[in-house]
Design a protein around this motif. Structure first.
Motif, mmCIF file in Angstrom:
data_model
loop_
_atom_site.group_PDB
_atom_site.id
_atom_site.type_symbol
_atom_site.label_atom_id
_atom_site.label_comp_id
_atom_site.label_asym_id
_atom_site.label_seq_id
_atom_site.Cartn_x
_atom_site.Cartn_y
_atom_site.Cartn_z
ATOM 1 N N LYS A 1 -28.721 2.020 47.518
ATOM 2 C CA LYS A 1 -29.593 0.872 47.242
ATOM 3 C C LYS A 1 -30.587 0.658 48.375
ATOM 4 N N GLN A 2 -30.093 0.811 49.597
ATOM 5 C CA GLN A 2 -30.953 0.502 50.756
ATOM 6 C C GLN A 2 -31.851 1.661 51.166
ATOM 7 N N THR A 3 -31.659 2.790 50.547
ATOM 8 C CA THR A 3 -32.505 3.922 50.922
ATOM 9 C C THR A 3 -33.363 4.326 49.747
ATOM 10 N N PRO A 4 -34.420 3.563 49.505
ATOM 11 C CA PRO A 4 -35.282 3.954 48.390
ATOM 12 C C PRO A 4 -35.995 5.249 48.711
ATOM 13 N N ILE A 5 -36.120 6.086 47.733
ATOM 14 C CA ILE A 5 -36.830 7.351 47.960
ATOM 15 C C ILE A 5 -38.321 7.048 47.971
ATOM 16 N N PRO A 6 -38.989 7.307 49.063
ATOM 17 C CA PRO A 6 -40.416 7.000 49.109
ATOM 18 C C PRO A 6 -41.176 7.817 48.076
ATOM 19 N N GLU A 7 -42.026 7.125 47.346
ATOM 20 C CA GLU A 7 -42.752 7.817 46.277
ATOM 21 C C GLU A 7 -44.063 8.368 46.802
ATOM 22 N N SER A 8 -44.392 9.538 46.329
ATOM 23 C CA SER A 8 -45.679 10.089 46.757
ATOM 24 C C SER A 8 -46.775 9.590 45.824
ATOM 25 N N SER A 9 -47.941 9.393 46.397
ATOM 26 C CA SER A 9 -49.053 8.915 45.586
ATOM 27 C C SER A 9 -49.505 10.020 44.640
ATOM 28 N N ALA A 10 -50.257 9.584 43.652
ATOM 29 C CA ALA A 10 -50.709 10.547 42.645
ATOM 30 C C ALA A 10 -51.494 11.669 43.298
ATOM 31 N N GLY A 11 -51.169 12.864 42.940
ATOM 32 C CA GLY A 11 -51.923 14.008 43.449
ATOM 33 C C GLY A 11 -51.469 14.489 44.813
ATOM 34 N N GLN A 12 -50.568 13.735 45.439
ATOM 35 C CA GLN A 12 -50.121 14.161 46.778
ATOM 36 C C GLN A 12 -48.805 14.893 46.670
ATOM 37 N N LYS A 13 -48.653 15.850 47.575
ATOM 38 C CA LYS A 13 -47.388 16.568 47.600
ATOM 39 C C LYS A 13 -46.333 15.688 48.240
ATOM 40 N N PRO A 14 -45.067 15.798 47.806
ATOM 41 C CA PRO A 14 -44.040 14.959 48.430
ATOM 42 C C PRO A 14 -43.860 15.313 49.900
ATOM 43 N N SER A 15 -43.548 14.288 50.697
ATOM 44 C CA SER A 15 -43.385 14.523 52.127
ATOM 45 C C SER A 15 -42.022 15.137 52.400
ATOM 46 N N ALA A 16 -41.855 15.556 53.661
ATOM 47 C CA ALA A 16 -40.578 16.159 54.058
ATOM 48 C C ALA A 16 -39.447 15.156 53.855
ATOM 49 N N THR A 17 -39.734 13.904 54.174
ATOM 50 C CA THR A 17 -38.691 12.881 54.040
ATOM 51 C C THR A 17 -38.296 12.737 52.579
ATOM 52 N N GLN A 18 -39.309 12.707 51.717
ATOM 53 C CA GLN A 18 -38.998 12.596 50.295
ATOM 54 C C GLN A 18 -38.148 13.777 49.846
ATOM 55 N N LYS A 19 -38.563 14.954 50.322
ATOM 56 C CA LYS A 19 -37.835 16.152 49.905
ATOM 57 C C LYS A 19 -36.402 16.136 50.434
ATOM 58 N N ALA A 20 -36.232 15.543 51.608
ATOM 59 C CA ALA A 20 -34.900 15.543 52.216
ATOM 60 C C ALA A 20 -34.019 14.466 51.605
ATOM 61 N N ILE A 21 -34.610 13.318 51.337
ATOM 62 C CA ILE A 21 -33.795 12.184 50.908
ATOM 63 C C ILE A 21 -33.364 12.325 49.447
ATOM 64 N N ALA A 22 -34.287 12.767 48.630
ATOM 65 C CA ALA A 22 -33.990 12.793 47.200
ATOM 66 C C ALA A 22 -32.710 13.580 46.861
ATOM 67 N N PRO A 23 -32.561 14.825 47.337
ATOM 68 C CA PRO A 23 -31.329 15.536 46.982
ATOM 69 C C PRO A 23 -30.084 14.870 47.555
ATOM 70 N N ALA A 24 -30.221 14.307 48.763
ATOM 71 C CA ALA A 24 -29.057 13.661 49.382
ATOM 72 C C ALA A 24 -28.619 12.468 48.535
ATOM 73 N N MET A 25 -29.587 11.729 48.039
ATOM 74 C CA MET A 25 -29.264 10.577 47.201
ATOM 75 C C MET A 25 -28.558 11.029 45.922
ATOM 76 N N LYS A 26 -29.035 12.145 45.422
ATOM 77 C CA LYS A 26 -28.453 12.679 44.198
ATOM 78 C C LYS A 26 -26.982 13.054 44.426
ATOM 79 N N GLU A 27 -26.755 13.700 45.570
ATOM 80 C CA GLU A 27 -25.377 14.088 45.906
ATOM 81 C C GLU A 27 -24.504 12.847 46.056
ATOM 82 N N LEU A 28 -25.046 11.840 46.744
ATOM 83 C CA LEU A 28 -24.263 10.627 46.977
ATOM 84 C C LEU A 28 -23.923 9.946 45.647
ATOM 85 N N ALA A 29 -24.905 9.907 44.776
ATOM 86 C CA ALA A 29 -24.673 9.272 43.481
ATOM 87 C C ALA A 29 -23.582 10.031 42.709
#
Lengths: 1007, 535
Positions: free
Chosen positions: A474-502
C-alpha cells in the motif's frame, strides 16, 4: 579632650565651607561658571587657615609634657604635680632623689588625676556656641537665597555639578544672525560637501557628517561657546572662534553629527555670557539598509546534483553597496533546528558565494544574473537547500547594515529513494518471515490443547506478516511513467517486487484461512493428539510456504542491493563520458570554466567510488563471498588514474591527462563488467527460468559480438593495407596529374569567384557560397594528396554548378538581371572543369581489386564465409526468440528488447558479406563495424532487460548542461532597468527648459 | 583435488634455453675480461647454486664492476639475496648499457621490473629470523610466523635426512597477503594463478606462499610450505636438473614430512580424480606438465597431474627405495636426462618405466567417490574478517533443494535461531547424505552452539574421512572434544585445522585452554592470537 578639640575644628571648617559653597552657587548663578574660580579660591584659603589652627591645637596636646603643661595651666593644683611627675619620669633618677618619694608622688597624682573629668578641665561651651552660630548663619543664608534668588541658586547648583549652558543667561533677543552651515558628509557616501547659507541653523545630516557653523554675532563678545546637546547626554561646550573684521564679528564652530540633539551659541564678555534664546535642532538622516531582490525559479524539487540554476538579482542602496553574497544552507548537514518551508530540518552551517565583493568599485546598485552551479556544492542525493541573497551597505560610520532577500528552496532528486525504501521494507519483511518460520520449526508437539494454543499464536504471526506485506504494498505505489516515456529504473525494479510480494500475500492468506478453519473446528471439541493432526498438516504446509517466501525475499533483497551497486557504476560511467567530452573541449578551448567542469566530474567519480566501496563493504557482511566484488570494494586502480589525471591537468599536459582518462575508462569498464558478472552469477544461481534464458541470450550475443569484432578488426587491417596500397599507387600515378589538377581547381575557383553576387537571386546566394567553399575544399584536398576525397568533391561541385546554372536560367526567365548570363557561363565552365577533374582523378584511382594482393583478396573471401556463418547464428537466435512466443500476461517474452538490434545487425552483416565478396575492404569494414555496433546495442538491451536502469543515465549531459532558467525573466529585469535609467538620468544635467523645475524640486527636497 | 598447488616454472630445458640465449647475446657484448669466470657464474646461477655463484660474481665485480654484463649478474645476485631495490637499480643500469635489442638487455629489463614489483610487494613485511629460515610477513600474517618456523625447522631436519642437503645461508620465506601479490612477484599472471590454483612458489632462491586468509576456507599452508621447501632442496641437490614431473612428485610425496613420514597416500579427492582419469584414459603426460603445473588449463587438471606424479614417486620409491631416488637425482645432477637417470636406476627404458607405472596404477584399485564435493581453492574476494556472508554460502552444494535448506539454516543461524537452523541443516543433510563438508560442518557447529558435542562429532566425522584437507570438520571436532574434556583429541584436531585455516579464533582459544590446563608455555601465544582474532 583631644576628641572634643577635633570636633570643634572640623565643625568650624564644615560651616565655613558650606558658606563658601552657598556663595559659589549664587556667584555661578549670576556670573557663570567662571566665578567658581573665586569660590574655589575662598574655600582654599579657609581650608588653609583651618589646617593651621588644627596643627596648633594638635601641638598643644601632642606630648606628655605639653598635655601636663596644659593641665597645669588649667588646674594649677593637680597640674603642677602632674608636670613634676612627668619630668621626673622623663629620665633616670638623679642622685639624692628618693625613689620612695617619687613613687608616693605617682600614687598621689594617679589618685587625683583619675578623679578628674575632662569636661571640668576644658570648657567647651563657647566653642559649641560659636559652632552653632556659624551653622545657623549658613542655614539662614541658604533659606534666604532659596526664597529670594531661587533662579540664581538653581543655576549655580547645576553649574557646580557640570550642567553646561545653564550657567548662561538666556538672551532675550537673537545674539547671532546669517547662519551658514557647511556639511561634510562621511566619505563612504560619496556625497559632495553641501553649503547652506542663510540657514535656520537646523541640521539634517547623516551620522558622521562634519558641520562647520558660521554666523554673525549680533552682540559684542569677547568669547564664544558652542553648547552642544546630543541625545540624553549632558550638554557639552565647544569653544568657538571669534573673527573681527570690518566692524563685524563672525563666530565659528565645528561639530560632528552623531546623534539627534541641538546646538546654540553663547556669547559673552569676561564674566558672564548670554546664550541664544532657542537651540537649533540636529536631526539624523537615515542610511537605510540595502534593498535586495532575488529572482529564482520556483519549485525546484527534482534537480540533479550537477544542475545549474539561473539566478537574477537586483540590489540597491541609498549611499553605497558593500558585499553581495549568495548564501545557502543544506538541510540535515548540521544540528540547527530551523524549519525549512517544506518542513525539513534546516541545517546550521551557512555557506556563501560572493557575487559582488565588498571592495568592488563603489556603486549604489547592482544587478545581473548568476549561474549557480550546484555541482560545486557537493550535494548528496535527496539534499534540501534553502538559499537567499545577502547584501551589505558600505556604512563605515555605524557599521554595515545587512539585508537579505526572500528565501528560496530547492531539492536534489533521489531517484533511488523509492527503491531504497523498498529494500528497507523488504528487510523487515524478511525478518518477520524468518521469525515466523523459526517459531514454527521450533514447535514441540505435546499436549493437544497446548499445541493448539501454540499453533494459534503461530497463525497470528503469519497474519502479522501478511499485514506487514499489505502495508508495504500500500505504501509503495509504483511510480507511473508519463505518456510516451520509458519506465524508469525504479519503476522497473519496484513493479516486479510488488508483484512477488502480492503473490506471497495471497499464498500465505490461503494457508492462514485453512489453518484458521481447522483450528476453529478443533477448538469446538476436546481434541486428542490424533485429532490435532490436520492442524499439524497445515502447519507443515505453512513451513514449506514460509521457507519458499523467506528465500524469495532474501533473493529479492540481494538482487536489489547488487543493482544498487551497479547503478553507481552507471553514474560513474556517465561521469566518465562527460569527462571525455569536456577534456576534448578543454584541449581546444583551455577555458577555465571547462576546467572547473572537469574538476566537478572528477569529484563526482570520486564520490561515487567512495559510495560504492561503502555499500560493497556493507554488502560483504551480508552476502556470500562468491557474489562480492573485489574491485567494487576499492581493489581497483581508478583512484590512482583519477589522481594522475588531476596532476596532468594541473601541469597542463592534456594529452597525458587523456591517456590517464583512457586508463580510468578501461578500469571503470572492467569494474562494470565484473560487477555485471557478479549480478549475472547471482541471478543465474538464485532466479527463474526467464533469467536464465536472458543469461543464455546475452551469452550467445556476446559470442557473436566477439566473433564479429574479430571480423571487423581483420577488415580494418585489410582496409588499412588497401589504403596504404592506394596511396602507393597514387603516388606513382597521381603525381604527374596532380599539378594539372591543381591548375584546374584554381581555374574553377577563379570562374566561381567571377560570378557577381547581384547576378544571383537571393535564394540561391547560399548555394553559390557553398559551391565556392566546396571548390576551396577541392583545392585543399588536392594539396593534401587526398585524391579519393578530392574526386568526390569534384563530382559534387559539378552537380552543384549545373544545378545553380539551371536555377539562374529559370530566374532569368522570370526576372532578368544584369550579369546573369555571364554567371551562367562561368558556372557552365566550372562544371566542365569539375567534371574533367573528377574523371581524371577517377581514372588514376586504383580499383578495389587492385588495392589488395591476391592473398589478401583470398582472405576477404574467407571472411565473407565467416560473416555468412555469423549472420546465420544471428538469424537462428532471432528464430529462437520468435518461437518463444509471447510472454506471461502483458509482459513481452524475455529478450524481445534485443530484436531490433539483432535485425539491424543482420542487415549490416549481409552487406558486409557482399562487400567482402566484391573485395572492397573499405566498405566491408564499415558494414562490419555497423553490424558490431548493432550487436552491442542488442546485448546492452538484454542487459537492461535483466537489470533495470535509467535510460537517461549518462545522457543527462544535455539536461545538466542547460541551467534551470528563471521563468518570465523579463518581469524582474524591467523594474531594475527602469530604476537604473532613473539613476543615470539624475546624474546628467537637465535640459534647459527643465532646469528651473529640477532646481525647485531639489530645493523642496532639501527643505 | 589438492588444496594447494605450487609451481616450478623453469625446468632443465628452460634453463638450457636460457643459457644458450645468454651466451649468444654474450658473444655480442662481452669484452676482453674473464669470459670463463663469467660463464661459470652464469651457469651456477642457472643451476640454483647461488652461494657458489655469489663468490664468482663478487670476484667479477671486483675487477669489472662497470661492465654491463657483470652489472647484470651482480643485479641478479642482489635479487636472489632479497635486496630488491638495489637489484632493480643495478639491473636498470645494466639494461641501459647493454645493446638495447640484445637478449640480455631484455632479460635485465624484465628482471628489473620484477625486482621493483617484488620490492613493492614486500616493502611492509617484517623479518623474523630463525635457525635456518628468515620469514617475512606483514600485518595479520605475522600470526603465522611461529607456526611456519616450527614446521619448517622440522622439515629441515627431515629433508636433511632424506636428501642429505644442508644450507649455510638462512632461507628466505615470504608470506603474501593476497593471491594477486604472487602475480606481482613472479612471471605468472593472476589468471594463471587462479585457474591452476597456484598458491605458493619456490623460485628465485626463496619460498613464497599466499596467506591462508586470502582464501575462503584456507588451505593446507603448512604442508604447502614444506612442499615448497622440498622443491628448494631438490633444486639445490640436483643443481636444478630435475624435470617438473619428478620435482612436483617428490615435493608432493614429501609435503607431510614435517609432521611424519613421507607418502601417506592420496587424499580421497586426488584418488577420485586419478581413478576417474584412469577410467576415462585421460591423464596428463609428463611433457604436458612442462614448463609449469601452473600453466595447466584448470585446477582439476593441475590436481590430476599432482596425483599422477605423487603416484609415480610412490611407485619409484617402491621399486628402488629412497636410496634409488637419491641416485636418480644424482644422475640428473651429473647431466643425465630424466629418462636416462630413471632407467639407470630402475633398469629398462624410461618408456618401460612409464608403462610399468601405469600398469601398477591399474593394480592399485583406486576408488572413485561419487558425489564428492569439489574442493578447488576459492579465493576470497572480501579480504576483511569473515561476515554473515560465509554462513549463508551454500554455493558448493549441488542439489538445489538441499542448497535452499542450507541457505535457510544459515539465515536462521546468523539470527541465533539455532534450533530452527539445525532443523533446516538436518533437512539438507538428509537430502545429501552424510559427509557433505559444508552442511555437516554447519550442522556440527550449530549442535556445538546448542551444547550437543556428541551430535556434532557424529555429524562431522564422516566429512573428515573424505575431506582431510578441509579445516571445518577438524575445527568442529576439536571444539567438540574440548567441550567433552578430551584434551588430547581436541588438540590434535585443533592443530590440524590450524594447519589449514589459522585465522579461526576458536582454534586458538581452544588451544589456549588446553595449554593452560597443561601449563604449556604456548598458552600465552594462543591467548594472544585468540584475543586478536576474536571480533
Amino acid at each position: 579632650m583631644r576628641g572634643e578639640l577635633w570636633v570643634r575644628l572640623v565643625g568650624d571648617l564644615g560651616a565655613v565651607l558650606a558658606g563658601i559653597a552657598l556663595l559659589g552657587c549664587l556667584s555661578a548663578g549670576w556670573f557663570g561658571r567662571l566665578s567658581l574660580f573665586g569660590a574655589g579660591a575662598a574655600a582654599t584659603v579657609a581650608l588653609a587657615v583651618h589646617v593651621r589652627r588644627l596643627r596648633l591645637a594638635r601641638r598643644r596636646v601632642s606630648s606628655e609634657h605639653a598635655a601636663a603643661r596644659l593641665v597645669s595651666r588649667l588646674m594649677p593644683g593637680v597640674g603642677d604635680e602632674l608636670l613634676s611627675l612627668v619630668e621626673l619620669d622623663a629620665g633616670p633618677l638623679q642622685s639624692g632623689v628618693s625613689a620612695e618619694l617619687v613613687e608616693a608622688l605617682r600614687d598621689r597624682v594617679g589618685m587625683r588625676v583619675s578623679s578628674l573629668l575632662p569636661s571640668k578641665l576644658v570648657d567647651l561651651g563657647p566653642a559649641r556656641r560659636r559652632l552653632l552660630l556659624r551653622w545657623s548663619s549658613v542655614a539662614l543664608a541658604t533659606v534666604l537665597a532659596w526664597a529670594l534668588l531661587p533662579g540664581a541658586l538653581a543655576r549655580g547648583w547645576r553649574a557646580l555639578w557640570g550642567q553646561v549652558g545653564v550657567s548662561y543667561q538666556t538672551a532675550a533677543e537673537p545674539i547671532i544672525g546669517d547662519v551658514k552651515l557647511v556639511l561634510h558628509p562621511p566619505a563612504y557616501t560619496g556625497l559632495p560637501t553641501r553649503e547652506i547659507a542663510g540657514s535656520s541653523g537646523e541640521i539634517l545630516a547623516l551620522p558622521g557628517t562634519e558641520v562647520d557653523i558660521e554666523a554673525r554675532a549680533l552682540v559684542s563678545a569677547r568669547r564664544a561657546v558652542l553648547i552642544l546637546k546630543e541625545g540624553d547626554a549632558p550638554a557639552r561646550e565647544e569653544t568657538g572662534a571669534l573673527i573681527h573684521s570690518d566692524g563685524t564679528t563672525m563666530v565659528r564652530a565645528k561639530l560632528t553629527v552623531k546623534r539627534p540633539g541641538s546646538w546654540r551659541f553663547a556669547l559673552g564678555k569676561t564674566l558672564g555670557a548670554a546664550m541664544e534664546p532657542e537651540a537649533h535642532r540636529i536631526d539624523l538622516e537615515i542610511d537605510r539598509p540595502p534593498t535586495v531582490e532575488l529572482f529564482a525559479p520556483e519549485q525546484l524539487a527534482e534537480l540533479t546534483e550537477r544542475q545549474r540554476i539561473e539566478l537574477g538579482y537586483s540590489v540597491d542602496d541609498d549611499y553605497g553597496l558593500g558585499a553581495v553574497d549568495l548564501v545557502w544552507r543544506v538541510a540535515g548537514e548540521n544540528a540547527d533546528k530551523d524549519e525549512t518551508k517544506d518542513g525539513a530540518k534546516d541545517a546550521g552551517k551557512e555557506s556563501r558565494q560572493t557575487l559582488r565583493p565588498g571592495n568592488a568599485t563603489p556603486a549604489r546598485s547592482t544587478s545581473g544574473t548568476h549561474i549557480w552551479d550546484l555541482g560545486e556544492l557537493g550535494l548528496k542525493k535527496g539534499a534540501k537547500v534553502a538559499y537567499w541573497l545577502e547584501a551589505r551597505d558600505n556604512d563605515t560610520v555605524s557599521g554595515p547594515k545587512v539585508a537579505r532577500s526572500r528565501t528560496y528552496y530547492l531539492g536534489v532528486a533521489n531517484p533511488n529513494a523509492a527503491r531504497e525504501q523498498l529494500v528497507a521494507e523488504e528487510q523487515k519483511l524478511l525478518e518477520l518471515a524468518l521469525t515466523a518460520l523459526a517459531n514454527r520449526l521450533e514447535l514441540t508437539v505435546g499436549e493437544p490443547a497446548a499445541t493448539l494454543d501454540q499453533l494459534g499464536m503461530l497463525k497470528e504471526q503469519v497474519a502479522g506478516l501478511m499485514g506487514a506485506i499489505d502495508l508495504v504494498v500500500k505504501q509503495t505505489p509504483i511510480p507511473e511513467s508519463s505518456a510516451g516515456q520509458k519506465p524508469s529504473a525504479t519503476q522497473k525494479a519496484i513493479a516486479p517486487a510488488m508483484k512477488e510480494l502480492a503473490a506471497i500475500r495471497t499464498r500465505l492468506g490461503k494457508l492462514v484461512d485453512d489453518e484458521g478453519r481447522v483450528q476453529t473446528e478443533l477448538g469446538k471439541r476436546r481434541a486428542s493428539l490424533r485429532d490435532v493432526r490436520p492442524a499439524i498438516d497445515v502447519h507443515l504446509r505453512q513451513i514449506d510456504e514460509l521457507e519458499k517466501d523467506t528465500l524469495l525475499l532474501d533473493d529479492l533483497l540481494g538482487r536489489q542491493r547488487l543493482e544498487e551497486l551497479l547503478a553507481l557504476t552507471d553514474e560513474m560511467n556517465a561521469a566518465r563520458d562527460r569527462l571525455k567530452q569536456l577534456l576534448a573541449e578543454y584541449k581546444k578551448t583551455r577555458s577555465a570554466e571547462t576546467k572547473k567542469a572537469i574538476e566537478r566530474e572528477l569529484k563526482e567519480i570520486e564520490q561515487r567510488l567512495r559510495e560504492l566501496a561503502q555499500k560493497a563493504s556493507k554488502l560483504a557482511s551480508e552476502m556470500p563471498d562468491q557474489f562480492l566484488n573485489r574491485q567494487a570494494m576499492g581493489k581497483n586502480d581508478t583512484q590512482d588514474a583519477l589522481s594522475k589525471m588531476r596532476e596532468m591537468l594541473e601541469k597542463g599536459d592534456i594529452d597525458q591527462a587523456m591517456a590517464e582518462l583512457e586508463r580510468l575508462s578501461s578500469s571503470l569498464d572492467q569494474l562494470s563488467a565484473s560487477m555485471e558478472g557478479d549480478l549475472n552469477g547471482y541471478r543465474g544461481e538464485r532466479f527463474s527460468a526467464d533469467e536464465q534464458k536472458l543469461a543464455e541470450l546475452e551469452s550467445k550475443l556476446a559470442d557473436i559480438e566477439h566473433d564479429q569484432k574479430k571480423l571487423r578488426d581483420e577488415a580494418a587491417e585489410l582496409k588499412k593495407r588497401a589504403q596504404a596500397e592506394t596511396e602507393r599507387q597514387l603516388n606513382e600515378k597521381v603525381k604527374p596529374v596532380l599539378e594539372k589538377a591543381r591548375q584546374q581547381a584554381a581555374e574553377l575557383k577563379k570562374r566561381l569567384a567571377e560570378i557577381d553576387p547581384p547576378s544571383v537571386p537571393s535564394y540561391s546566394q547560399e548555394d553559390l557560397t557553398r559551391l565556392r567553399q566546396r571548390a576551396d575544399d577541392l583545392d585543399r584536398n588536392l594539396g593534401a594528396g587526398d585524391i579519393e576525397e578530392a574526386r568526390d568533391i569534384a563530382r559534387s561541385v559539378e552537380l552543384g554548378a549545373n544545378s545553380l546554372s539551371d536555377d539562374l536560367k529559370s530566374s532569368e526567365m522570370r526576372r532578368p538581371r544584369p550579369g546573369t548570363e555571364r554567371a551562367r557561363g562561368n558556372l557552365g565552365e566550372g562544371a566542365k572543369l569539375a567534371k574533367a577533374l573528377g574523371a581524371e582523378l577517377d581514372r588514376v584511382m586504383p580499383r578495389p581489386g587492385q588495392q589488395l594482393s591476391s592473398e589478401e583478396q583470398r582472405q576477404l573471401g574467407e571472411m565473407a564465409e565467416r560473416q555468412r556463418a555469423l549472420r546465420g547464428q544471428a538469424e537462428e537466435l532471432m528464430r529462437q526468440m520468435e518461437q518463444k512466443g509471447s510472454g506471461e500476461g502483458d509482459r513481452p517474452p524475455p529478450g524481445q528488447s534485443a530484436m531490433n538490434g539483432l535485425k539491424g545487425a543482420d542487415e549490416h552483416m549481409q552487406r558486409a558479406e557482399q562487400e567482402m565478396r566484391s573485395r572492397d575492404a573499405r566498405d566491408a569494414e564499415s558494414e562490419a563495424k555497423q553490424a558490431l555496433d548493432k550487436l552491442g546495442e542488442a546485448r546492452r538491451d538484454v542487459q537492461r532487460e535483466r537489470r533495470p536502469r535509467d535510460e537517461k543515465q549518462g545522457g543527462g549531459m544535455r539536461a545538466d548542461k542547460e541551467p534551470v532558467r528563471i521563468p518570465n525573466a523579463e518581469e524582474w529585469k524591467a523594474p531594475r532597468e527602469f530604476r537604473q535609467d532613473l539613476l543615470e538620468a539624475m546624474k546628467k544635467a537637465a535640459p534647459g527648459d527643465y532646469q528651473d523645475a529640477v532646481r525647485r524640486y531639489y530645493e523642496e527636497l532639501v527643505k | 583435488m589438492s588444496r594447494a598447488q605450487s609451481e616450478r616454472q623453469r625446468g632443465r630445458r628452460g634453463a638450457s634455453m636460457r643459457v644458450v640465449l645468454f651466451f649468444s647475446s654474450l658473444l655480442l657484448s662481452v669484452t676482453a675480461y674473464a669470459k670463463g669466470n663469467f660463464q661459470r657464474a652464469y651457469q651456477l646461477i642457472d643451476q640454483d647454486r647461488v652461494e657458489e655463484a655469489a663468490a664468482e660474481v663478487a670476484e667479477l665485480t671486483r675487477d669489472h664492476a662497470t661492465e654491463a654484463d657483470v652489472m647484470f649478474l651482480d643485479g641478479e645476485m642482489q635479487f636472489l639475496h632479497g635486496d630488491y631495490a638495489a637489484a632493480a637499480e643495478k639491473l636498470k643500469e645494466a639494461a641501459f648499457k647493454l645493446p638495447s635489442k640484445s637478449h640480455l638487455a631484455e632479460e635485465a629489463r624484465e628482471l628489473a621490473a620484477l625486482s621493483s614489483s617484488t620490492g613493492a610487494a614486500t616493502k611492509s613485511m617484517t623479518a623474523t629470523r630463525g635457525s635456518h629460515f628468515v620469514i617475512y610477513a606483514s600485518g595479520p600474517d605475522l600470526l603465522l610466523v611461529p607456526y611456519a618456523e616450527e614446521a619448517l625447522e622440522r622439515a629441515y631436519a627431515a629433508l636433511r635426512e632424506d636428501f642429505g642437503h644442508d644450507t649455510k645461508e638462512p632461507i628466505r620465506v615470504e608470506i603474501f597477503p593476497e593471491v594477486a601479490d604472487l602475480a606481482r612477484v613472479s612471471t605468472l599472471t593472476l589468471k594463471e594463478i587462479e585457474t591452476s590454483g597456484t598458491i605458493a612458489l619456490c623460485k628465485y632462491n626463496r619460498l613464497m606462499i599466499v596467506s591462508p586468509r586470502a582464501l575462503l576456507t584456507g588451505y593446507p599452508w603448512l604442508d604447502t610450505l614444506n612442499h615448497e621447501y622440498t622443491h628448494f632442496v631438490i633444486s639445490k641437490t640436483s643443481h636444478n636438473a630435475v624435470p617438473i614431473w619428478l620435482h612436483e612428485g617428490l615435493a608432493k610425496y614429501e609435503e607431510r614430512r614435517w609432521r611424519g613420514p613421507g607418502g601417506g597416500g592420496l587424499t580421497p579427492s586426488l584418488e577420485h580424480l586419478l581413478a576417474t582419469g584412469l577410467a576415462k584414459k585421460h591423464l596428463i603426460t609428463f611433457e604436458e606438465m612442462h614448463p609449469s603445473m601452473a600453466k595447466l588449463p584448470s585446477q582439476e587438471d593441475t590436481a590430476l597431474a599432482f596425483a599422477e606424479v605423487y603416484m609415480a614417486v610412490e611407485y619409484l620409491a617402491g621399486q628402488v627405495g629412497w636410496g634409488g631416488i637419491r641416485k636418480v637425482i644424482a644422475g640428473m645432477r651429473e647431466g643425465k636426462s630424466d629418462g636416462q637417470a630413471v632407467a639407470a636406476v630402475v633398469g629398462g627404458t624410461f618408456a618401460d618405466f612409464q608403462l610399468h607405472w601405469r600398469e601398477w596404477l591399474g593394480t592399485r584399485k583406486l576408488k572413485t567417490y561419487p558425489g564428492l564435493f569439489p574442493t578447488a581453492l576459492r579465493f576470497r574476494k572480501n579480504p576483511g574478517k569473515p561476515g554473515k556472508g560465509e554462513e549463508l554460502d551454500a554455493s558448493d552444494i549441488g542439489q538445489e533443494a538441499a542448497k535452499k535448506m542450507a541457505r535457510l539454516g544459515g539465515l536462521l543461524r546468523v539470527r541465533h535461531r539455532l534450533r530452527a537452523a539445525a532443523v533446516e541443516y538436518e533437512k539438507a543433510q538428509k537430502l545429501l547424505g552424510p559427509g557433505n563438508p559444508q552442511v555437516s560442518h554447519k550442522l556440527g557447529r550449530t549442535y556445538l552452539e546448542l551444547g550437543e558435542p556428541d551430535r556434532a562429532i557424529a555429524v562431522v566425522e564422516p566429512a573428515l574421512a573424505q575431506y582431510p584437507e578441509i579445516s571445518g570438520p577438524q575445527a568442529t571436532l576439536g571444539e567438540s572434544y574440548l567441550k567433552k574434556g578430551d584434551f588430547d583429541r581436541a588438540e590434535k584436531f585443533l592443530l590440524g585445522a590450524l594447519a589449514i585455516s589459522p585465522f579461526d579464533p576458536a582454534l586458538h582459544c581452544g588451544l589456549e585452554k588446553i595449554y593452560r590446563q597443561r601449563s604449556d608455555p604456548r598458552a600465552e601465544r594462543e591467548a594472544k592470537s585468540c584475543k586478536e582474532l576474536t571480533p
